[in-house]
Design an enzyme around this catalytic site. Structure first.
Site, mmCIF file in Angstrom:
data_model
loop_
_atom_site.group_PDB
_atom_site.id
_atom_site.type_symbol
_atom_site.label_atom_id
_atom_site.label_comp_id
_atom_site.label_asym_id
_atom_site.label_seq_id
_atom_site.Cartn_x
_atom_site.Cartn_y
_atom_site.Cartn_z
ATOM 1 N N GLU A 140 0.829 -1.228 0.000
ATOM 2 C CA GLU A 140 0.000 0.000 0.000
ATOM 3 C C GLU A 140 0.853 1.263 0.000
ATOM 4 O O GLU A 140 0.634 2.180 0.800
ATOM 5 C CB GLU A 140 -0.968 -0.019 1.191
ATOM 6 C CG GLU A 140 -2.006 -1.110 1.074
ATOM 7 C CD GLU A 140 -3.112 -1.055 2.133
ATOM 8 O OE1 GLU A 140 -2.990 -0.317 3.126
ATOM 9 O OE2 GLU A 140 -4.116 -1.778 1.952
ATOM 10 N N GLU A 194 -5.268 -8.491 -0.397
ATOM 11 C CA GLU A 194 -6.024 -8.222 0.845
ATOM 12 C C GLU A 194 -7.471 -7.992 0.442
ATOM 13 O O GLU A 194 -7.755 -7.076 -0.333
ATOM 14 C CB GLU A 194 -5.505 -6.981 1.583
ATOM 15 C CG GLU A 194 -4.170 -7.177 2.255
ATOM 16 C CD GLU A 194 -3.731 -5.974 3.087
ATOM 17 O OE1 GLU A 194 -4.605 -5.325 3.692
ATOM 18 O OE2 GLU A 194 -2.517 -5.704 3.112
#
Ligand code: AHR
Length: 537
Positions: free
Chosen positions: A209, A332
């Site tokens: 991320e 995720e």
């Protein structure tokens, strides 16, 4: 630095319009056809498939966070631990689930992690502050312990690399430590630590991320793209056979959504194999207006996210005139919206604090079933996906000192692992639709099918919260001979949860085996249900 949650709240109003206004994808649009008589039809032709199903689509995730590792899989002081300190009951559960690949060690954690802190004699390992979750890490569990645990439960590691505070050189060093047999600085260090055999880790995530202002070491897309390129290049000098995944957008809520992906890939397309994407859904005021009918349709926004991300991958492919097609790593995904603020995400400098211990209800399990359907029908380009996470932290499995229990979301995940095999079929679903604010007409039924050597498995989400729905399966080629398995998850209370006090409040029920005649199988799926049926040829 805003937390992911604060950032999401700020961005959600603007971004939601973009992530939920419509659906596309060949199967989803096919589902939108209304039938006058309210019966839904699922047309199955085993000759018509989308793609072989990569088992890594049903991976999971264990972050050095909360009680995932410590008290979750590793608890040397526990009466339930083996001589390595691994929880035997947890190992048994993960082994019998058959999880093919598990991402580790993060997540946000990885962006401040020095892997050298977690190898070598345990008494020499430092206690460090994990800044991502404000927790203390004793480093008693590190890379070698993780590799041993993976072997013991029969899974493969998907290793995350620190592209926050870490350098490309440190990432390549970890690869050398893991994959080179001997004769180099880092492979010899591994051997000195007592592990003679290399691990041959195939899949690596280049950072986590990195588009997020909450991420340690967050940089611009171009800066990250260049660093990812350098990392990938150095890693391939060490082991050219690895599969490398660049960080895509953290989700459609990001203001840089898709632009981040494009800029990153302009820098590193030629050096990587896959691009990551993440998604957490919730029945929140901002996302769904706390409307459960809309909530159980939110997996359709994941279909859209996949299509949009692929469009960017293929745009850059065109720019580069590259023969290579990237695949996606949805590394995720889950429901996560309750344990997301305050003490639920702040460890207050404790070891193994109770963080992100989301309690899942029936409607979450139905949506997780829908999300699995989304992943399966996109199996031609999504090759890895990780239910985030596996133990204690936003997890299907929860532990305490005496044992474990299965949360509601365990069941759809376990069914995908058990029954979805072979090829994903290109089924045509005709279902009546309903309106949900911000989405196009939503089909009541969301169905996917797989076929493995004549065994056909159908997964059906019935989004109708008040009525059972009649389904006609039309077998366009060979009708099946017998039902091998049929199970159902449903209940009267969408908010029902499991816990140590009532571990089986929500659990699968047997579903009456439907009969087939004249190439047609008719059955009824109850309101608020997720059903799996497997037929043998
Ligand atoms: O899975 C929990 C967290 O969610 C991860 O650490 C991070 O990557 C994401 O924001």
């Amino acid at each position: 630095m805003p937390s992911r949650r604060q950032f999401l709240q700020q961005a959600s109003t603007a971004a939601f319009a973009c992530c939920s206004s419509t659906r596309f994808g060949r199967l989803v649009s096919a589902q939108a056809t209304s039938t006058a008589d309210q019966t839904s039809r699922i047309l199955i032709d085993s000759r018509r498939s989308i793609s072989p199903l990569d088992r890594n689509l049903f991976g999971s995730f264990l972050e050095q966070l909360g009680r995932a590792i410590y008290e979750g899989i590793y608890d040397p002081g526990s009466k339930l631990a083996d001589s390595n300190g691994f929880r035997k009951d947890v190992m048994q559960e993960v082994r019998s689930l058959g999880v093919p690949i598990i991402r580790y060690p993060g997540g946000n954690f990885v962006s401040g992690y020095n892997w050298l802190d977690g190898v070598g004699p345990k008494q020499d390992r430092p206690h460090v502050l994990d800044k991502a979750w404000d927790s203390m890490n004793s480093n008693q569990f590190g890379t070698n312990e993780y590799m041993q645990w993976c072997k013991a439960v029969g899974t493969l590691p998907l290793m995350g690399l620190n592209l926050g505070t870490g350098t490309p050189e440190q990432a390549a060093a970890l690869l050398e430590y893991c994959n080179v047999e001997k004769g180099t600085q880092w492979s010899d260090l591994r051997r000195k630590h007592g592990y003679a055999e290399p691990y041959n880790v195939k899949h690596w995530c280049i950072g986590n991320e990195m588009d997020g202002p909450w991420q340690i070491g967050h940089v611009t897309a171009t800066e990250y793209g260049m660093k990812a390129q350098d990392t990938a290049r150095q890693m391939r000098y060490v082991d050219h056979s690895v599969q490398l995944i660049a960080c895509g957008s953290s989700g459609p809520f990001m203001p840089t959504y898709l632009e981040w992906d494009r800029e990153v890939l302009e820098q590193c397309y030629d050096y990587v194999d896959g691009l990551s994407l993440h998604r957490y859904l919730g029945n929140t005021n901002e996302e769904t207006g706390e409307d459960s009918s809309k909530y159980v349709a939110m997996n359709l926004t994941m279909d859209r996210q996949i299509a949009e991300t692929l469009a960017v991958c293929d745009l850059v492919r065109g720019h580069k005139r590259s023969p290579k097609k990237l695949w996606l790593s949805f590394d995720e995904w889950n429901v996560w919206y309750r344990a997301r603020t305050g003490d639920a995400v702040n460890g207050h400098r404790k070891e193994a604090p109770h963080l992100l211990e989301e309690v899942y209800d029936l409607e979450d399990a139905l949506l997780v079933g829908g999300m699995l359907n989304t992943l399966m029908r996109n199996a031609d380009r999504v090759k890895i996906a990780c239910l985030a996470q596996l133990i204690n932290v936003i997890a299907p499995i929860m532990t305490n000192e005496n044992g474990l229990f299965r949360q509601t979301i365990y069941y759809p995940y376990a069914w995908a692992l058990q029954y979805a095999r072979g090829r994903v079929l290109n089924v045509l679903v005709e279902s009546p639709t309903y309106d949900a604010k911000g989405l196009d007409a939503v089909p009541y039924l969301d169905a996917v099918a797989t076929n493995d050597n004549g065994r056909t498995t159908l997964f059906v989400l019935n989004r109708d919260l008040s009525k059972a729905r009649t389904v006609d399966v039309i077998w366009e080629d060979q009708p099946p001979n017998r039902v091998l398995a049929s199970q159902l998850l449903t209940g009267n209370d969408l908010k029902a949860v499991n816990g140590f006090d009532a571990p089986e409040r929500v659990k699968p029920q047997e579903f009456d085996k439907p009969t087939t005649s004249n190439g047609r199988t008719r059955f009824e799926v109850p309101a608020r249900s997720y059903t799996v049926i497997q037929w043998g040829a």
